[in-house]
Design a protein around this motif. Sequence first.
Motif, PDB file in Angstrom:
ATOM      1  N   ARG A  51       0.811  -0.993  -0.180  1.00 27.05           N
ATOM      2  CA  ARG A  51      -0.058  -0.011  -0.017  1.00 27.05           C
ATOM      3  C   ARG A  51       0.910   1.295   0.100  1.00 27.05           C
ATOM      4  NH1 ARG A  51      -5.254  -0.632   1.020  1.00 27.05           N
ATOM      5  NH2 ARG A  51      -4.848  -2.249   2.544  1.00 27.05           N
ATOM      6  N   ARG A  52       2.038   1.321   0.732  1.00 22.75           N
ATOM      7  CA  ARG A  52       2.833   2.255   0.987  1.00 22.75           C
ATOM      8  C   ARG A  52       3.751   2.516  -0.433  1.00 22.75           C
ATOM      9  NH1 ARG A  52       4.350   0.409   6.203  1.00 22.75           N
ATOM     10  NH2 ARG A  52       6.115  -0.580   5.116  1.00 22.75           N
ATOM     11  N   ARG A  53       4.029   1.372  -1.306  1.00 20.86           N
ATOM     12  CA  ARG A  53       4.835   1.619  -2.433  1.00 20.86           C
ATOM     13  C   ARG A  53       3.710   2.225  -3.489  1.00 20.86           C
ATOM     14  NH1 ARG A  53       7.678  -4.324  -2.635  1.00 20.86           N
ATOM     15  NH2 ARG A  53       9.722  -3.629  -1.976  1.00 20.86           N
ATOM     16  N   VAL A  54       2.264   1.643  -3.357  1.00 16.87           N
ATOM     17  CA  VAL A  54       1.466   2.358  -4.650  1.00 16.87           C
ATOM     18  C   VAL A  54       1.106   3.836  -4.290  1.00 16.87           C
ATOM     19  CG1 VAL A  54      -0.825   2.364  -5.270  1.00 16.87           C
ATOM     20  CG2 VAL A  54       0.312   0.018  -4.621  1.00 16.87           C
ATOM     21  N   ALA A  55       0.951   4.065  -2.910  1.00 17.87           N
ATOM     22  CA  ALA A  55       0.929   5.634  -2.638  1.00 17.87           C
ATOM     23  C   ALA A  55       2.158   6.234  -3.208  1.00 17.87           C
ATOM     24  CB  ALA A  55       0.726   5.527  -1.163  1.00 17.87           C
ATOM     25  N   ALA A  56       3.380   5.890  -2.690  1.00 20.18           N
ATOM     26  CA  ALA A  56       4.443   6.761  -3.141  1.00 20.18           C
ATOM     27  C   ALA A  56       4.552   7.050  -4.825  1.00 20.18           C
ATOM     28  CB  ALA A  56       5.701   5.856  -2.735  1.00 20.18           C
ATOM     29  N   LEU A  57       4.088   6.072  -5.345  1.00 18.82           N
ATOM     30  CA  LEU A  57       4.124   6.340  -6.843  1.00 18.82           C
ATOM     31  C   LEU A  57       3.126   7.464  -7.461  1.00 18.82           C
ATOM     32  CD1 LEU A  57       5.309   5.464  -9.613  1.00 18.82           C
ATOM     33  CD2 LEU A  57       3.610   3.775  -9.987  1.00 18.82           C
ATOM     34  N   LEU A  58       1.892   7.524  -6.585  1.00 21.99           N
ATOM     35  CA  LEU A  58       1.070   8.461  -6.953  1.00 21.99           C
ATOM     36  C   LEU A  58       1.207   9.735  -6.167  1.00 21.99           C
ATOM     37  CD1 LEU A  58      -2.076   5.925  -6.975  1.00 21.99           C
ATOM     38  CD2 LEU A  58      -0.709   6.672  -8.940  1.00 21.99           C
ATOM     39  N   GLY A  59       2.071   9.664  -5.140  1.00 22.51           N
ATOM     40  CA  GLY A  59       2.022  11.068  -4.213  1.00 22.51           C
ATOM     41  C   GLY A  59       0.639  11.061  -3.540  1.00 22.51           C
ATOM     42  N   ALA A  60       0.269   9.961  -2.913  1.00 23.54           N
ATOM     43  CA  ALA A  60      -0.996   9.800  -2.235  1.00 23.54           C
ATOM     44  C   ALA A  60      -0.595   9.377  -0.664  1.00 23.54           C
ATOM     45  CB  ALA A  60      -1.862   8.830  -2.842  1.00 23.54           C
ATOM     46  N   GLN A  61      -1.420   9.371   0.065  1.00 19.49           N
ATOM     47  CA  GLN A  61      -1.334   8.386   1.473  1.00 19.49           C
ATOM     48  C   GLN A  61      -1.744   7.132   1.396  1.00 19.49           C
ATOM     49  OE1 GLN A  61      -2.851  11.213   4.389  1.00 19.49           O
ATOM     50  NE2 GLN A  61      -2.577  12.853   3.237  1.00 19.49           N
ATOM     51  N   ALA A  62      -1.012   6.156   1.952  1.00 13.26           N
ATOM     52  CA  ALA A  62      -1.645   4.838   2.015  1.00 13.26           C
ATOM     53  C   ALA A  62      -2.743   4.588   2.446  1.00 13.26           C
ATOM     54  CB  ALA A  62      -0.575   4.176   3.152  1.00 13.26           C
ATOM     55  N   GLU A  63      -3.466   5.395   3.319  1.00 15.83           N
ATOM     56  CA  GLU A  63      -4.941   5.023   3.703  1.00 15.83           C
ATOM     57  C   GLU A  63      -5.922   5.611   2.377  1.00 15.83           C
ATOM     58  OE1 GLU A  63      -2.313   6.833   5.698  1.00 15.83           O
ATOM     59  OE2 GLU A  63      -3.710   8.343   6.171  1.00 15.83           O
ATOM     60  N   GLU A  64      -5.362   6.244   1.528  1.00  9.64           N
ATOM     61  CA  GLU A  64      -6.011   6.474   0.517  1.00  9.64           C
ATOM     62  C   GLU A  64      -6.094   5.613  -0.918  1.00  9.64           C
ATOM     63  OE1 GLU A  64      -5.817  11.269   0.218  1.00  9.64           O
ATOM     64  OE2 GLU A  64      -4.081  10.335  -0.240  1.00  9.64           O
ATOM     65  N   ILE A  65      -5.562   4.507  -0.558  1.00 11.80           N
ATOM     66  CA  ILE A  65      -5.416   3.315  -1.679  1.00 11.80           C
ATOM     67  C   ILE A  65      -6.209   2.084  -1.228  1.00 11.80           C
ATOM     68  CG2 ILE A  65      -3.669   1.758  -2.569  1.00 11.80           C
ATOM     69  CD1 ILE A  65      -3.287   4.789  -3.173  1.00 11.80           C
ATOM     70  N   VAL A  66      -7.031   1.836  -2.059  1.00  6.26           N
ATOM     71  CA  VAL A  66      -8.018   0.678  -2.157  1.00  6.26           C
ATOM     72  C   VAL A  66      -7.671  -0.438  -2.891  1.00  6.26           C
ATOM     73  CG1 VAL A  66     -10.448  -0.138  -1.981  1.00  6.26           C
ATOM     74  CG2 VAL A  66      -9.853   2.116  -0.951  1.00  6.26           C
ATOM     75  N   PHE A  67      -7.472  -1.264  -2.797  1.00  6.94           N
ATOM     76  CA  PHE A  67      -7.161  -2.358  -3.547  1.00  6.94           C
ATOM     77  C   PHE A  67      -8.468  -3.200  -4.144  1.00  6.94           C
ATOM     78  CE2 PHE A  67      -3.064  -2.268  -1.348  1.00  6.94           C
ATOM     79  CZ  PHE A  67      -2.287  -2.189  -2.652  1.00  6.94           C
ATOM     80  N   THR A  68      -8.638  -3.443  -5.565  1.00  6.93           N
ATOM     81  CA  THR A  68      -9.781  -3.878  -5.962  1.00  6.93           C
ATOM     82  C   THR A  68      -9.089  -4.953  -7.105  1.00  6.93           C
ATOM     83  OG1 THR A  68      -9.425  -2.561  -8.088  1.00  6.93           O
ATOM     84  CG2 THR A  68     -10.592  -1.750  -6.131  1.00  6.93           C
ATOM     85  N   SER A  69     -10.109  -5.508  -7.564  1.00  6.91           N
ATOM     86  CA  SER A  69      -9.800  -6.854  -8.631  1.00  6.91           C
ATOM     87  C   SER A  69      -9.205  -6.316 -10.146  1.00  6.91           C
ATOM     88  CB  SER A  69     -11.160  -7.684  -8.626  1.00  6.91           C
ATOM     89  OG  SER A  69     -12.054  -6.966  -9.538  1.00  6.91           O
TER      90      SER A  69
END
Length: 393
Positions: A51-69
Amino acid sequence: MERIYLDNNATTQVAPEVLEEMLPYLQDLYANPSSMYSFAGEVSQKLKEARRRVAALLGAQAEEIVFTSCGSESDSTAIWAAVHSQPEKRHIVTTRVEHPAVKNLCEHLSHRGWRVTFVPVDAKGRLDTDLLYRSLTPDTAIVSVMWANNETGVVFPIADIAREVRARGIVFHTDAVQAVGKVPIDLQSLEVDFLSLSGHKLHAPKGVGVLYIRKGTKFSPFLIGGHQERGRRGGTENVASIIALGKACELAGSHMHDENSRVRKLRDRLEAGLLASIPASAVNGDPEHRLPNTTNIGFESVEGEAILLLMDRHRICASSGSACTSGSLEPSHVLRAMGVPFTSAHGSVRFSLSIYNTDAEIDYVIEKLPPIIERLRSLSPFWKKQAAAHAAG
Ligand SMILES: *Cc1c(COP(=O)(O)O)cnc(C)c1O
C-alpha cells in the motif's frame, strides 16, 4: 526472435522481480491477513508495504489506496460511489473516448434515468475542455475523464480539468490505467477525488487494481462485505497480487526515466520508419500530448485485422483500431469520435511498447510491415480505385 510484443496497452508481461516478490505468498505464506496469529501478521505487514509503495508512486497517502480486482472495478466503484452518495444529482459528465469500463457504465446509467454528457474530441483526439466546463451544472454528480487514451495514447490536461471541476464542488474521477508508470503523477498537488489503475498494465499480474480515494471524498462501497480495505471494499485480499502490484509500482517509479527516454525513442523510430516507407499512412492522435510508448497509425485502404493476421506470421503482436462486433468491422469509438476517415480508421494499428522492447525488434517491424501493407493494397479494390483516381488527376 520468439515474439515481438507491441501490445502493452492491452496487457504487459509480469516483471521477473514482481513474480519473485509475489511467489512466497502463493506458496508458504498463505495466511489470511485478517487472522490474529503472527503467521498472518507477516502477511499483513507485507500488504502494508504494498500500500505504501503504490501510494508513493502516486504521491498519495497509504490510507487513500483501496485494492480492487481490476481497473474496471475501480472505474465502476468510483462512478457508483459518486452517484449513490449524491442521489439528488442526476447528471454525469464524461468523454466520447473513454475505455468501455467507463463508457458502458455511463451508457447503462443513461438508460436508467441519469443524464450523461459525452464531451467530444477534435481530429487529433484533444478534448474540448471549454465545452466540458460549460456542461457542468449543480446537478452534476461526477466528472470522469481518462488521463491517457488506451488506443491513441493522447494525454488529457487532467490537472486543469480537475481544478475547474472541483472549483464547482463536483467530484472528479480519472481513469489513469494507461498513465500510471508512464507519466509522473503527484496526487498531492492535484484536485483529483478518485483515480483508477490496473496491475496488468504495469507489469503486475491480471486481476488486481487500485482505486485511490482522496481523504474526505464522499464514498459508499460497491462491494459490500467484510471490513477489509477499511470497509471500502469487502472480500479477502488478493494477497500475492497486491504484493506484486506494490513491487510493480516501485519498479515503475525507477523505470519512469527509461520509459520517457529510451522507450519514447524506440516508439518515435518505429513511427518514423513506418511513415517513411509506407505511403498514405498517418498517425492518429496528438503527437504533442501523447504517452511515450504508444503510436496509432492509419494505413489507408487496408483492413486492420488483415494487417494483424499477416504480422502474426512474423510473430509481431499489435492491436487494430476496429473491433469485430456482430460480424461487421466497426471502427473503434475512439477513432470515430476523432472523425478519422472510414478508409483509414479501418486500417489503423496500435503499437504500444514497453521497457522490454529492443532496437532489434523495432528494426524487424520496420522491415516486415511495409511489404505486408503493399501486398494487402494490391488486393484492395479501394486502393486501386484511389490510385486510378489519383493517376487520372
Ligand atoms: C485496460 C484498461 C482498463 C481496464 O482495466 P482492467 O484491469 O483490464 O479491468 C480501464 N481503462 C483503461 C484506459 C484501460 O486501458
